[in-house]
Structures are given as C-alpha cells and as structure tokens.
Enzyme design. Structure first.
Site, PDB file in Angstrom:
ATOM      1  N   TYR A 644       0.819  -1.223   0.000  1.00 12.83           N
ATOM      2  CA  TYR A 644       0.000   0.000   0.000  1.00 12.83           C
ATOM      3  C   TYR A 644       0.845   1.261   0.000  1.00 12.83           C
ATOM      4  CZ  TYR A 644       1.675  -0.841   4.577  1.00 12.83           C
ATOM      5  OH  TYR A 644       2.532  -1.104   5.598  1.00 12.83           O
ATOM      6  N   GLY A 645       2.107   1.167   0.456  1.00 10.30           N
ATOM      7  CA  GLY A 645       2.909   2.378   0.601  1.00 10.30           C
ATOM      8  C   GLY A 645       3.838   2.231   1.781  1.00 10.30           C
ATOM      9  N   VAL A 647       5.251   3.283   5.865  1.00 11.95           N
ATOM     10  CA  VAL A 647       4.830   3.640   7.216  1.00 11.95           C
ATOM     11  C   VAL A 647       5.924   4.470   7.861  1.00 11.95           C
ATOM     12  CG1 VAL A 647       4.086   2.769   9.450  1.00 11.95           C
ATOM     13  CG2 VAL A 647       3.558   1.471   7.398  1.00 11.95           C
ATOM     14  N   LYS A 661       0.550   5.733   8.180  1.00 15.40           N
ATOM     15  CA  LYS A 661       0.538   4.855   7.029  1.00 15.40           C
ATOM     16  C   LYS A 661       0.120   5.686   5.822  1.00 15.40           C
ATOM     17  CE  LYS A 661      -2.016   0.711   5.777  1.00 15.40           C
ATOM     18  NZ  LYS A 661      -2.942  -0.294   6.284  1.00 15.40           N
ATOM     19  N   ASP A 756      -5.797 -10.920   7.153  1.00 15.09           N
ATOM     20  CA  ASP A 756      -4.349 -11.024   7.006  1.00 15.09           C
ATOM     21  C   ASP A 756      -3.687 -11.165   8.376  1.00 15.09           C
ATOM     22  OD1 ASP A 756      -2.051 -11.289   5.589  1.00 15.09           O
ATOM     23  OD2 ASP A 756      -1.754  -9.153   5.206  1.00 15.09           O
TER      24      ASP A 756
END
Ligand SMILES: *[C@@H]1O[C@H](CO)[C@@H](O)[C@H](O)[C@H]1NC(C)=O
Ligand SMILES: *[C@@H]1O[C@H](CO)[C@@H](O)[C@H](O)[C@H]1NC(C)=O
Ligand SMILES: *[C@@H]1O[C@H](CO)[C@@H](O)[C@H](O)[C@H]1NC(C)=O
Ligand SMILES: *[C@@H]1O[C@H](CO)[C@@H](O)[C@H](O)[C@H]1NC(C)=O
Length: 965
Positions: A644-645, A647, A661, A756
């Site tokens: 997602y990117g 942190v 995040k 998850d």
C-alpha cells in the site's frame, strides 16, 4: 426636511406599520437573553435568527406564554460553546433541557439561580465543568434535576437540601468530591429531601460516611451510590426507608456489619459488593421480590449458605463471590424458577455439588470456580455454563476433561434486533443505517441506554428486548419495528448497556423538533422502559444531519426570510427573490462540494469530542501537520513498507507518538471507500487492537494515523528475543491477540474479518501486550449474510486458509486458520514456511500423543520453551492450534472459544496466574470472579484515548511489516 430623508422616513414607517403584531410578542429582556445565548453558541437550531421573534411559534425548542419564554428544549441539537450568564434573565423559564450537547460546556452560571420558576433542569451528557452552583438552592419549585455525565467538580452544595419538591436528583458520572451534605441546626442537607425518589450519585469520588443521611421520613426508591469512596458503616436508618427498590452501595470502602434490612420488603436489587463489610452475611429472607443480589468481595464471617438462598423465589441472580461460604451448595438453589445466574466462586464450598434434580429453565451460568467441591452430579439436560475449575472435583477422571473443568463453549450471543426480513445486506450511504422496519436507509438518531440495575441477567432472551423495542417505539410514536438495538452487554460496573438507533417514520431525516422531542423523552425520564429494566439513563449521540447543515445554513434560515418578507413591499420581495436565488445557488454549491468531497462535513472537526459519532477518537490531520512531524517524510522516519505504501513514525506536537501509514498513488482508494474505512476503524476500540488516531485526506494524500506500538512485531520478537519469551509470555500474547481478533469477529459492529492475520501483524507494546494491526484489508461482515462472503482472495502465503483459497468463500474461520498458524509459530519459533517445509503439515505428521514428553514435537519445538513443552498445558495448546488449522472451516473453533481455552490454560499455569492472577498482567483477568463469570472480552475499552502505548519506550523495533532488505 430634505426629500431623501423624508422618503427614508416614509419607508421606515411603512415597514414599521406592516410588521405583524407577532414580531414584538416577546418580552425585550427575553429577546436579549436569547441573543446573548446565541452569541456564545456556534451552532443553534436553524429556525433561530437574529431578527426573528423567539415567541413566534416557529423557533425550534422554544415555548412561550404571554410573551415570556417558559421552556427551552434543546436536547441533541449539537449546541457548541458555553452557557451565557444571561440565561438568568429568562425569569419565567420553567423547563430547561440542554442534554446531549457534547460540545456545550464551561461552568454552569450562578445566574441560573434567578430562574425561580424552574421545575426541570437537565444538562446530562454535556461538558459542563467547575462546581455545581450553590444558587440552585434558590430554585424551590425544582422537581427534576439531572446534572449527570458532565465534568462537575467540587462538593455537592448543601443548599440542594432546600429543594423540598425535588423528585429526581441525578449527579452521577461527574468528578464530585467530599461528603454528601447533612443538615445541621444552621445549614440544610440532603437528609431533608423527604420527597425525593431518586438519589443517583454513582461514579463520582464522593467520600466520608453516610451517617445521618437517611431517615424513616424519606421516600426514596433508588439509591445509587456505587463507585465512590464512601467509608464508615452502612447507616442503620437505611433499613427504615421501606420504599426502596434498588440499593447499590457497591464499589466503595464501607465497613462494619450490614444493618437490619428486614423492613426493605420492596427491594428488587441489592448490591453491596466490593466493600469491606464484615460480620455475618445479612439475612435477606423478608425481601420477597428480590431479583438480583450481589454481596461478593467483602469480609463476611464464614457461614453456611443461608436459608434465603433457596426461599427467595424471585431471585434471578445470586452473587456471593469470596463471601466466606462453607459447606455444601444447597441443591434447592438451582430449582428457583427465575434463576439465571449464580456466582459463588472463591468460597470454601465443599462436599458434593448436587445439580442432578430439576434445574431452572432460565439458568444461564453457574460459577463455582475455586472452591473445595469434591464431586459433581449434574443433570444431563443442563447444557449451559458451569465452571468448576479450581475444585478437587476436577481431578476426578470422570470430570477432568469434561466441559466444567476445561472450558465452556458458552456461545453467548446476546440480543440484537433481527434484520432477517431485509433481503439485501446493509449497503446504505455512509452515516446512514438500515431501518429494520422498512429495510430502507436513513439517518438514525442514536445513543446508548444504560440500565443501572436491571432485574435480570439473561441477555439472550428476545422477549425481554423486544418488549423494550416496543415500549420505545410506542412512547416515541415511531413506526413499529423501527428501533434497532445492538451491542447488548454488562459493563464492568454491572450496568447493562444497549446501543440504540431510532429511525424516522417518513423520509430519511428527523427534523430538529423531532430530535429534541425524542431527546427530552429520554432525558426527562418520560420514556419508561418495562419495569424489569430498572433505573436507566440515556446519552444521545450527535445527530449527523445537524453536523452537516447546522451552523452553516442558520444565517439563511427560513425564520429570517419570513421576518424580512413580513416587513416589506414590492421592493423587499424583489430583494428576497434575489436573496433566495443566491441562497439556492449557495446550497447547490455546497451540495456539489459535499458530493465531491465526502469529508466536507468533517473538515472543521478539530477537537476530539467533536465530529460525527462514528468518528469517536479519530481526528483530522492536515498534510502540513504530518509533514512537519516526519521531517517531510524523510527516510530516517520510515519504519516499514508494504504494497500500500510506506509507514512512518512521528511525534505530534502534544508529544504523542504515532505511526503514519501513507498510501502510495497506485494503492489509493476512492474517497468514499477511504471515508468508509476511517469510519470503520474509528469505531473499533479494544486494548488488543491498534487504534486509529486520525487520518489525512488532503493534497491528494490518503494517510491513516495509528497509535505507535513500541515493542515491534511478534515475528521480530520471536527471532530477536525468543528466549525472553518464555511459555507464559507466549500464552499471554496468544490470549491478547485472540481477544483482539474475537472482538473484531464477535463484538465489532458490523463484524470484521481481518483477512491477514500473521505474526508481523501482531504488535507488542513494552509490556508485551499484544495488539492486532492492519485490519485495513478487513472485510465487513454484513448482518444478513453472517456466515460467509465471497470475495477476491487476499492474504499472505503460509497463513492462507486452504478452504478459502479453494472456494473463495471468506468467513471468520479463515482468520481462525491463520491464527492457528501463528500459534504454531509460537510453539516452533519458525516462520510458517521455512526451507520449503510448511509448519502445519510438518506438525500434523510428527504429532504423537503417545510421547509423554514432547508430544512428538521434540525436533520442532523452539528450544527457548523446551521445558514447558513437557506440560499438559503445552499439549492442550498444540491441540487447540491444530483445531484452528483444521482443513474444514466448520471444524475450527470460533475465536471466542479460543480466548476461553487460552484463558483456562493461563489459569492452570503454575505460580501467579491462578485464582487472583497477580503480577503485571493482572488486568488481563480484570473482572474474572468479580460478580460475573470471566467474560472473554471483559476488558473491552470503549474510549479511544488509550493511545499512549508507545510513550517513553525504546523504538528499536519497526512497525507493521518488516521492510524487505
Ligand atoms: C476526573 O477525575 C479523574 C480521576 O481522578 C481524573 O483523571 C480526571 O482528569 C478528572 N476530570 C476532570 C475534568 O477533572
Ligand atoms: C430486625 O428488625 C425487625 C423489626 O424491624 C425485628 O423484628 C428483627 O428481630 C430484627 N432482626 C435482628 C437480627 O435484630
Ligand atoms: C415474584 O414477583 C412477582 C411479580 O413479578 C410477584 O407477583 C410474586 O408475588 C413474587 N413472588 C413472591 C414470592 O413474592
Ligand atoms: C465441609 O465443611 C464443613 C465446614 O467447614 C465441615 O464441617 C464438613 O465436615 C466438610 N464436609 C466434608 C465432606 O468435608
């Protein structure tokens, strides 16, 4: 006179003469008082205006008589600001209800003492602080005074003792200190309040003794003094207040013997638990209608079970934990026809437990843990909970592995209004909910009802709660069935909490007068629930449509337009048309903006207390703010990365450390989806879940701001300091993360599947408290399709549920599978897939029940816990893990069951974690054996303010997933 001036004067006269009589109806003093109130509020009903006439009849919440304001009903209208001193000018006011305006605060002005006509004053659920003004003692007509759930400090003014007409006095849930005032020859005191029926003083810090407070002239029916710091004896005079129905003195420091209560024959609930009372257990045999009694955790002399255990035929709940009881538990107790709950844990009951006869059909749970019972004969028809852990009977072969000694599959699913008749799942626009009566979407008026002493304990009984729904919809004149109840639970103070949503009969929105009407019905106790619910209070949430429209439109309110229109000729009308057009344009623009930016209505929400109710705790961060605290997102602040990117860690200006995040461009969601996610995450609060502090949606960025958890991921801890993580620590971590997950599955509303679960998504704080992270992928589990949802497969290799993978049918049981894999990681210290070997298959192959030492796992067990691997507890742990990773989802236990199993394992661990669960983790078991049997989620936190998790600790561990090197 100049022509121009003359013309102006003419116009003025014209205007003046055409003003309707109504315009001047209101007394000037009252008009100026109202304007002064308005000037201190940034939000008030949209029908109020600076030029209008408060007594014209169309101002929401105002009622007048002869040009004087007599009633202000402003419950739940989202007032913000303070209460002006000028309130004291409304000298004909008899009814003032400002309840459920969270952002209305500051001190209660002393001038309120001028309102000598006042009979009702309600400010429940606001943010008032400072002292209770002694001037309230001037209001001799007062009959209903509710100051509860604010932040009042200081002592109760003795002048309240002068309010001889007082019927209802609620000061609960504030920060009041000092003694309850008692009259002397020169000063009044609350002992003079002989017409008062309700003393609700619970949840303050009141202290001193109660001596002198009660007398036989009193007519009290509810005395709620629980959760204070009262000391000294229970005054004997309380036994003369024969009207009493509810007496709660629990959670104080009261001492000495319980006085003679023979005359209290109308009592339904008696709670004296958690004091320092001594002497003999009181004789309650005359309390014929007693339903709920709790005498636990005092210092009573040892005694056998008193006769009244078996003669009070209306008992629903008997609780005497830690009460010095000896001898056998009387068999007749279990035949009492209404009985629902028995808690006799931590006594010295011995001999045989005889539950072989007929047992009350309503009995839900019996807790006899930690006694000295040798043997148990239980009627096989009894299928509900019975806890015998900690009794010699559990060494018996017959019982040892049975349900009473290991754990209970309790399956307590508490009541929730059924949505079964609605064919499709709730897919309402954000902030709207589905009306159970029509299945349509609308803005519900919502809030929490808290029952302070219900006469029952069974939260599964539909009849009970449907009766409540009906009584609400009838009193509030709502369509039958349009009341939605959920999150039904007892909290740690033994109050029953029920979340409630109410839906409008037509359209999707309640108007202001409907909301204030409903608010007052609750705040003024006009709504009466069925008798068995006992005393209650309600705190309304902010009503979302008022947050959206409220302040902004009030300048252009219809009231103002009517006022102007009435004053003019053609010219004025033309002007109005122009104004209306402009207004429409403005509204349209606003609507467009709202459509484009779903956060428009949240933008101003800077304070924690503000904002939409579904955003409790989460706040808006500007891009600049987050940029500043991460030095422009510099690499040195980066602590993790994923699909997602990235942190980042950061420290906010107030010193709170956070993990940020930041989505990268490819993984951004649509604005509505992002908004949904925030709403979802901000509603979820549990000590074992990483909580969301806020979000940023600005300058093309989507960021989520979480509490910072300092201890790193479970995976890293297993690698870096495996030997520090002894067996008991691993059990605690398992329990914590199981509780977090169980909360998502079973208590979050709507339920959430994590999707998850893995050891890198379980974070540990510096005390090794586990917190489940990253439920952003989570899939909501809609009510009507509870069971499974079909969706695209997501998750992490090694943790993925094979059944889910094959069928793409996602259910909570997929999380249970992943959790089982995490448990095997705890056992082995290994990653789920290492050197091409899959831990689940490997364990399954070598497992050997005949191996008394290592259960066949000698080669697999983490050397750091090799000693523990020889214990029974270890075997049970492995068995449980293997159940979790069963191929068939149906065969896997629910997370709630996993929680209970692991709790039982910890309880059976040697030293410390036994009956009173000492040590630093005591709170893990808070609530166990205190009144109620241990509840798997007994430590649910409701507030969102517990994000101090990482403060002061070292930050050697990264957050979220480990950055691939
Ligand atoms: C109320 O008392 C609690 C506990 O002593 C304290 O933490 C809290 O800050 C107080 N609140 C106010 C508004 O004084
Ligand atoms: C309690 O009071 C009642 C009358 O009020 C009396 O009959 C009874 O004997 C008293 N009990 C004790 C134990 O003193
Ligand atoms: C139990 O309560 C009911 C009312 O709920 C009452 O009619 C009945 O008399 C009570 N039982 C006794 C023994 O007083
Ligand atoms: C149970 O306890 C009582 C009181 O302490 C004692 O008198 C009795 O002998 C005990 N019964 C058994 C079977 O041990």
């Amino acid at each position: 006179m100049e022509a121009a001036t003359r013309r102006a004067l003419l116009l003025l006269l014209l205007v003046a003469s055409s003003v309707p009589a109504g315009f001047c109806q209101t007394n000037v003093q009252d008009v100026s008082a109202i304007q002064s109130l308005m000037s201190e509020w940034t939000n008030y009903p949209s029908t109020w205006s600076w030029s209008g006439d408060p007594c014209s009849g169309n101002w929401d919440g105002i009622m007048c008589s002869n040009g004087r304001i007599t009633s202000l009903r402003l419950s739940s209208v989202n007032l913000q600001g303070t209460l002006s001193d000028s309130i004291g000018q409304l000298t004909q006011l008899s009814f003032l209800d400002l309840s459920f305006n969270f952002d209305l605060g500051g001190p209660l002005p002393a001038s309120i003492g001028n309102l000598v006509q006042l009979t009702t004053l309600i400010v429940a659920g606001c943010s008032f602080n400072g002292g209770i003004p002694k001037e309230l003692g001037n209001l001799l007509k007062m009959s209903f005074l509710a100051l509860n759930s604010n932040q009042f400090t200081g002592t109760i003014p003795s002048s309240l003792g002068l309010l001889s007409e007082l019927f209802w006095l609620d000061l609960a849930d504030n920060n009041l200190t000092g003694q309850v005032p008692i009259s002397t020859t020169t000063t009044p005191g609350l002992d003079l309040l002989v017409n008062t029926k309700h003393f609700h003083f619970n949840k303050n810090q009141l202290s001193g003794t109660l001596t002198g407070l009660f007398n036989s002239k009193m007519t009290l029916i509810h005395i709620l003094f629980d959760s204070n710091r009262f000391t000294g004896p229970i005054p004997p005079e309380i036994g003369n207040v024969s009207s009493l129905q509810v007496l709660r003195l629990d959670r104080n420091g009261l001492e000495g013997p319980v006085p003679n209560m023979t005359n209290l024959v109308s009592i339904n609930e008696l709670n004296l638990a958690s004091n320092k009372l001594n002497g003999s257990l009181p004789d309650l045999s005359t309390m014929n209608v007693l339903n709920v009694v709790d005498l636990g955790n005092n210092q009573f002399n040892p005694s056998v079970a008193p006769d009244w255990f078996t003669t009070l035929t209306n008992l629903t709940s008997l609780s005497v934990s830690n009460g010095g009881l000896v001898g056998e538990v009387p068999a007749a107790l279990f035949t009492l026809p209404q009985l629902q709950e028995v808690v006799l844990s931590k006594n010295r009951h011995n001999g045989t437990l005889d539950m072989s006869g007929s047992i009350s059909k309503r009995l839900q749970s019996v807790d006899l843990s930690t006694n000295n019972i040798f043997e148990a004969n239980v009627n096989p028809d009894y299928k509900k909970a019975l806890v015998l852990i900690g009794n010699p009977a559990c060494q018996d072969e017959k019982l040892k592995d049975g349900p009473y000694c290991i754990t209970q599959e309790q399956n307590v699913i508490t009541y929730r209004t059924s949505m079964d008749r609605c064919a499709s799942a709730n897919s309402c626009p954000s902030s709207q909910n589905q009306n159970p009566a029509t299945c349509g979407c609308a803005y519900a008026y919502s809030g929490k009802m808290t029952f302070r002493a219900p006469f029952f304990k069974d939260l599964t009984d539909s009849d009970t709660f449907q009766e409540l729904e009906t009584s609400i919809s009838t009193t509030l004149k709502l369509r039958a069935g349009s009341v939605y109840l959920y999150n039904v639970q007892f909290n740690n103070d033994s109050y029953l909490e029920v979340q409630m949503e109410l839906f409008p009969t037509s359209g999707t929105v309640f108007n202001t007068s409907e909301v204030t009407f409903m608010g007052t019905l609750f705040s003024n106790q006009i709504f009466k629930p069925p008798a068995k619910f006992g005393p209650y209070f309600f705190i309304g949430d902010q009503y979302v449509p008022f947050i959206v429209d409220g302040g902004k439109n009030s300048k252009f309110s219809t009231g103002a337009i009517a006022g102007i229109a009435a004053g003019g000729g053609v010219l004025v009308i033309a002007l109005i048309l122009v104004a209306l057009f402009a207004l429409r344009q403005k509204r349209r623009n606003q609507e467009l903006k709202v459509q484009a930016n779903p956060f428009a209505s949240w933008g101003t929400m800077q304070k924690d207390s503000g904002g939409a109710p579904q955003l409790k705790g989460a706040r808006f961060f500007s891009f600049d703010e987050l940029k500043a605290c991460t030095e422009n997102f510099s690499d040195s602040y980066e602590i993790g990365a994923g699909g997602y990117g990235k942190v980042y860690k950061g420290t906010l200006v107030d010193g709170i450390r956070v993990a940020i995040k930041r989505a990268q461009s490819g993984s951004m969601q649509g604005a509505p989806e992002f908004k949904n996610e925030i709403e979802l995450l901000s509603r979820v609060h549990h000590r074992n879940l990483v909580s969301l502090i806020g979000f940023c949606f600005e300058q093309g960025e989507q960021m989520l701001v979480y509490e910072y958890v300092a201890g790193g991921t479970l995976r890293e801890n297993l690698v870096v300091r495996g030997s520090y993580l002894d067996w008991k620590k691993r059990l605690r971590i398992t329990l914590g993360s199981a509780r977090g997950l169980a909360y998502l599955h079973e208590l979050a509303d709507p339920p959430i599947i994590h999707r998850d679960i893995k050891s890198t998504n379980i974070l540990l704080d510096e005390n090794l408290k586990a917190k489940v992270a990253d439920f952003g992928l989570s899939k909501l589990l809609a009510d009507t399709e509870k069971g499974h949802v079909s969706t695209q497969v997501k998750g992490t290799l090694g943790y993925l549920d094979p059944e889910y993978y094959m069928t793409q049918q996602l259910s909570e049981k997929s999380d249970v599978y992943s959790f089982g894999v995490v448990m095997l990681e705890m056992v082995s210290g290994r990653q789920p897939i290492e050197k091409g070997k899959y831990i689940v298959r490997e364990v399954r192959q070598v497992l050997d029940p005949a191996d008394r030492d290592y259960y066949g796992l000698r080669a697999i067990v983490d050397p750091a816990i090799r000693d523990a691997a020889r214990t029974v507890g270890f075997r049970r742990y492995v068995q449980l893990a293997m159940q979790c990773v069963d191929e068939s989802a149906a065969a896997r236990p629910a997370m709630g069951t996993v929680v209970k199993e692991v709790e039982a394992m910890l309880l059976n661990e040697p030293d410390g974690d036994g009956a009173n669960s000492a040590g630093s983790s005591a709170t893990e078991f808070d609530g166990a054996g205190r009144g109620a049997p241990p509840h798997p989620y007994s430590d649910v936190e409701i507030t969102g303010s517990s994000y101090a998790g990482g403060e002061g600790a070292s930050d050697y561990m990264p957050y979220f997933e480990v950055k691939p090197k």
